[in-house]
Design a protein around this motif. Sequence first.
Motif, PDB file in Angstrom:
ATOM      1  N   PHE A  20       0.845  -1.187   0.000  1.00  0.00           N
ATOM      2  CA  PHE A  20       0.000   0.000   0.000  1.00  0.00           C
ATOM      3  C   PHE A  20       0.883   1.241   0.000  1.00  0.00           C
ATOM      4  N   LYS A  21       0.606   2.188  -0.899  1.00  0.00           N
ATOM      5  CA  LYS A  21       1.410   3.413  -0.984  1.00  0.00           C
ATOM      6  C   LYS A  21       0.664   4.663  -0.543  1.00  0.00           C
ATOM      7  N   GLY A  22      -0.641   4.687  -0.672  1.00  0.00           N
ATOM      8  CA  GLY A  22      -1.333   5.887  -0.232  1.00  0.00           C
ATOM      9  C   GLY A  22      -2.733   5.998  -0.793  1.00  0.00           C
ATOM     10  N   ILE A  23      -3.357   7.093  -0.468  1.00  0.00           N
ATOM     11  CA  ILE A  23      -4.742   7.314  -0.867  1.00  0.00           C
ATOM     12  C   ILE A  23      -4.899   8.698  -1.493  1.00  0.00           C
ATOM     13  N   ASP A  24      -5.693   8.747  -2.535  1.00  0.00           N
ATOM     14  CA  ASP A  24      -6.154  10.013  -3.130  1.00  0.00           C
ATOM     15  C   ASP A  24      -7.641  10.081  -2.836  1.00  0.00           C
ATOM     16  N   GLU A  25      -8.121  11.269  -2.484  1.00  0.00           N
ATOM     17  CA  GLU A  25      -9.568  11.419  -2.384  1.00  0.00           C
ATOM     18  C   GLU A  25      -9.968  12.751  -2.977  1.00  0.00           C
ATOM     19  N   PHE A  26     -11.093  12.716  -3.641  1.00  0.00           N
ATOM     20  CA  PHE A  26     -11.655  13.892  -4.265  1.00  0.00           C
ATOM     21  C   PHE A  26     -13.080  14.017  -3.741  1.00  0.00           C
ATOM     22  N   CYS A  27     -13.371  15.149  -3.115  1.00  0.00           N
ATOM     23  CA  CYS A  27     -14.698  15.368  -2.546  1.00  0.00           C
ATOM     24  C   CYS A  27     -15.370  16.534  -3.248  1.00  0.00           C
ATOM     25  N   ASP A  28     -16.591  16.312  -3.700  1.00  0.00           N
ATOM     26  CA  ASP A  28     -17.397  17.370  -4.301  1.00  0.00           C
ATOM     27  C   ASP A  28     -18.583  17.617  -3.376  1.00  0.00           C
ATOM     28  N   PRO A  29     -18.496  18.669  -2.525  1.00  0.00           N
ATOM     29  CA  PRO A  29     -19.565  18.917  -1.557  1.00  0.00           C
ATOM     30  C   PRO A  29     -20.890  19.278  -2.207  1.00  0.00           C
ATOM     31  N   SER A  30     -20.869  19.788  -3.436  1.00  0.00           N
ATOM     32  CA  SER A  30     -22.122  20.148  -4.101  1.00  0.00           C
ATOM     33  C   SER A  30     -22.910  18.918  -4.525  1.00  0.00           C
ATOM     34  N   LYS A  31     -22.214  17.783  -4.659  1.00  0.00           N
ATOM     35  CA  LYS A  31     -22.865  16.544  -5.085  1.00  0.00           C
ATOM     36  C   LYS A  31     -22.882  15.474  -3.995  1.00  0.00           C
ATOM     37  N   GLY A  32     -22.237  15.760  -2.867  1.00  0.00           N
ATOM     38  CA  GLY A  32     -22.162  14.754  -1.811  1.00  0.00           C
ATOM     39  C   GLY A  32     -21.360  13.543  -2.254  1.00  0.00           C
ATOM     40  N   LEU A  33     -20.268  13.771  -2.988  1.00  0.00           N
ATOM     41  CA  LEU A  33     -19.471  12.684  -3.539  1.00  0.00           C
ATOM     42  C   LEU A  33     -18.089  12.647  -2.906  1.00  0.00           C
ATOM     43  N   ARG A  34     -17.693  11.482  -2.430  1.00  0.00           N
ATOM     44  CA  ARG A  34     -16.321  11.230  -1.967  1.00  0.00           C
ATOM     45  C   ARG A  34     -15.793  10.082  -2.813  1.00  0.00           C
ATOM     46  N   TYR A  35     -14.809  10.398  -3.647  1.00  0.00           N
ATOM     47  CA  TYR A  35     -14.211   9.461  -4.602  1.00  0.00           C
ATOM     48  C   TYR A  35     -12.835   9.132  -4.052  1.00  0.00           C
ATOM     49  N   MET A  36     -12.614   7.881  -3.642  1.00  0.00           N
ATOM     50  CA  MET A  36     -11.364   7.484  -2.998  1.00  0.00           C
ATOM     51  C   MET A  36     -10.614   6.476  -3.862  1.00  0.00           C
ATOM     52  N   VAL A  37      -9.301   6.728  -4.036  1.00  0.00           N
ATOM     53  CA  VAL A  37      -8.442   5.832  -4.803  1.00  0.00           C
ATOM     54  C   VAL A  37      -7.338   5.334  -3.885  1.00  0.00           C
ATOM     55  N   PHE A  38      -7.297   4.022  -3.666  1.00  0.00           N
ATOM     56  CA  PHE A  38      -6.255   3.391  -2.860  1.00  0.00           C
ATOM     57  C   PHE A  38      -5.145   2.953  -3.800  1.00  0.00           C
ATOM     58  N   ASN A  39      -3.940   3.441  -3.546  1.00  0.00           N
ATOM     59  CA  ASN A  39      -2.806   3.258  -4.453  1.00  0.00           C
ATOM     60  C   ASN A  39      -1.831   2.219  -3.921  1.00  0.00           C
ATOM     61  N   TYR A  40      -1.358   1.376  -4.831  1.00  0.00           N
ATOM     62  CA  TYR A  40      -0.438   0.295  -4.490  1.00  0.00           C
ATOM     63  C   TYR A  40       0.745   0.296  -5.438  1.00  0.00           C
ATOM     64  N   LEU A  41       1.843  -0.288  -4.971  1.00  0.00           N
ATOM     65  CA  LEU A  41       3.015  -0.524  -5.794  1.00  0.00           C
ATOM     66  C   LEU A  41       3.275  -2.023  -5.801  1.00  0.00           C
ATOM     67  N   ALA A  42       3.285  -2.602  -6.997  1.00  0.00           N
ATOM     68  CA  ALA A  42       3.597  -4.029  -7.155  1.00  0.00           C
ATOM     69  C   ALA A  42       5.024  -4.128  -7.671  1.00  0.00           C
ATOM     70  N   THR A  43       5.850  -4.903  -6.967  1.00  0.00           N
ATOM     71  CA  THR A  43       7.250  -5.046  -7.371  1.00  0.00           C
ATOM     72  C   THR A  43       7.555  -6.437  -7.910  1.00  0.00           C
ATOM     73  N   ALA A  44       6.553  -7.267  -7.991  1.00  0.00           N
ATOM     74  CA  ALA A  44       6.724  -8.587  -8.605  1.00  0.00           C
ATOM     75  C   ALA A  44       5.378  -9.036  -9.167  1.00  0.00           C
ATOM     76  N   SER A  45       5.447  -9.647 -10.332  1.00  0.00           N
ATOM     77  CA  SER A  45       4.241 -10.181 -10.966  1.00  0.00           C
ATOM     78  C   SER A  45       4.667 -11.326 -11.872  1.00  0.00           C
ATOM     79  N   GLU A  46       3.665 -12.112 -12.270  1.00  0.00           N
ATOM     80  CA  GLU A  46       3.945 -13.204 -13.190  1.00  0.00           C
ATOM     81  C   GLU A  46       2.846 -13.272 -14.229  1.00  0.00           C
ATOM     82  N   GLY A  47       3.168 -13.938 -15.334  1.00  0.00           N
ATOM     83  CA  GLY A  47       2.198 -14.076 -16.404  1.00  0.00           C
ATOM     84  C   GLY A  47       2.642 -13.313 -17.639  1.00  0.00           C
ATOM     85  N   GLU A  48       1.778 -13.311 -18.624  1.00  0.00           N
ATOM     86  CA  GLU A  48       2.045 -12.651 -19.907  1.00  0.00           C
ATOM     87  C   GLU A  48       1.079 -11.496 -20.095  1.00  0.00           C
TER      88      GLU A  48
END
Length: 163
Positions: free
Chosen positions: A72-100
């Motif tokens: 886990f690296k961090g969180i971005d959030e964007f809030c629009d009070p006029s619409k009652g919207l909280r948009y949250m993005v949880f950010n990750y860093l992957a340092t190993a993966s497999e597959g094509e």
Amino acid sequence: MIGLTTEVTHKIYTMCMIQDGTKVLLLNRPDKKGFPGYIAPGGKVEFPESIVNGAIREVKEETGLTVTEIVFKGIDEFCDPSKGLRYMVFNYLATASEGELLENPPEGELLWVDMEEALDLPMQDWFKQRFPLFFAPGTFEVSQVWIQDTNETLEATVKNYGV
């Protein structure tokens, strides 16, 4: 400030930067998909899956790769009070993966790019600003209160923890 609503809608998303040595995997989203330009894989977390499992699933769906090491690296959030919207993005860093890599990825062309050259690619300003945070020590928090209809930022906070 624009009138606040008492009802709030939460939208939860993930983004996962995939690093292999000095390269990162980015996808080039076409205009028709929204957020055009180069970006890391990610998307909506499905209820009731965990947020990290949502990140791993999105990487698999968008790239064909299976993440084997993720932090886990961090969180971005964007809030629009006029619409009652909280948009949250949880950010990750992957340092190993497999597959094509997928031959026909659903979200756009996939490209392994040197980290030093990544910011020269066309990308959204918000992603360009957050790109270095994936590789900085510790975790980050980015929060913006903004009015989507006018693209007016009312407040912005950027914190980096554990530096």
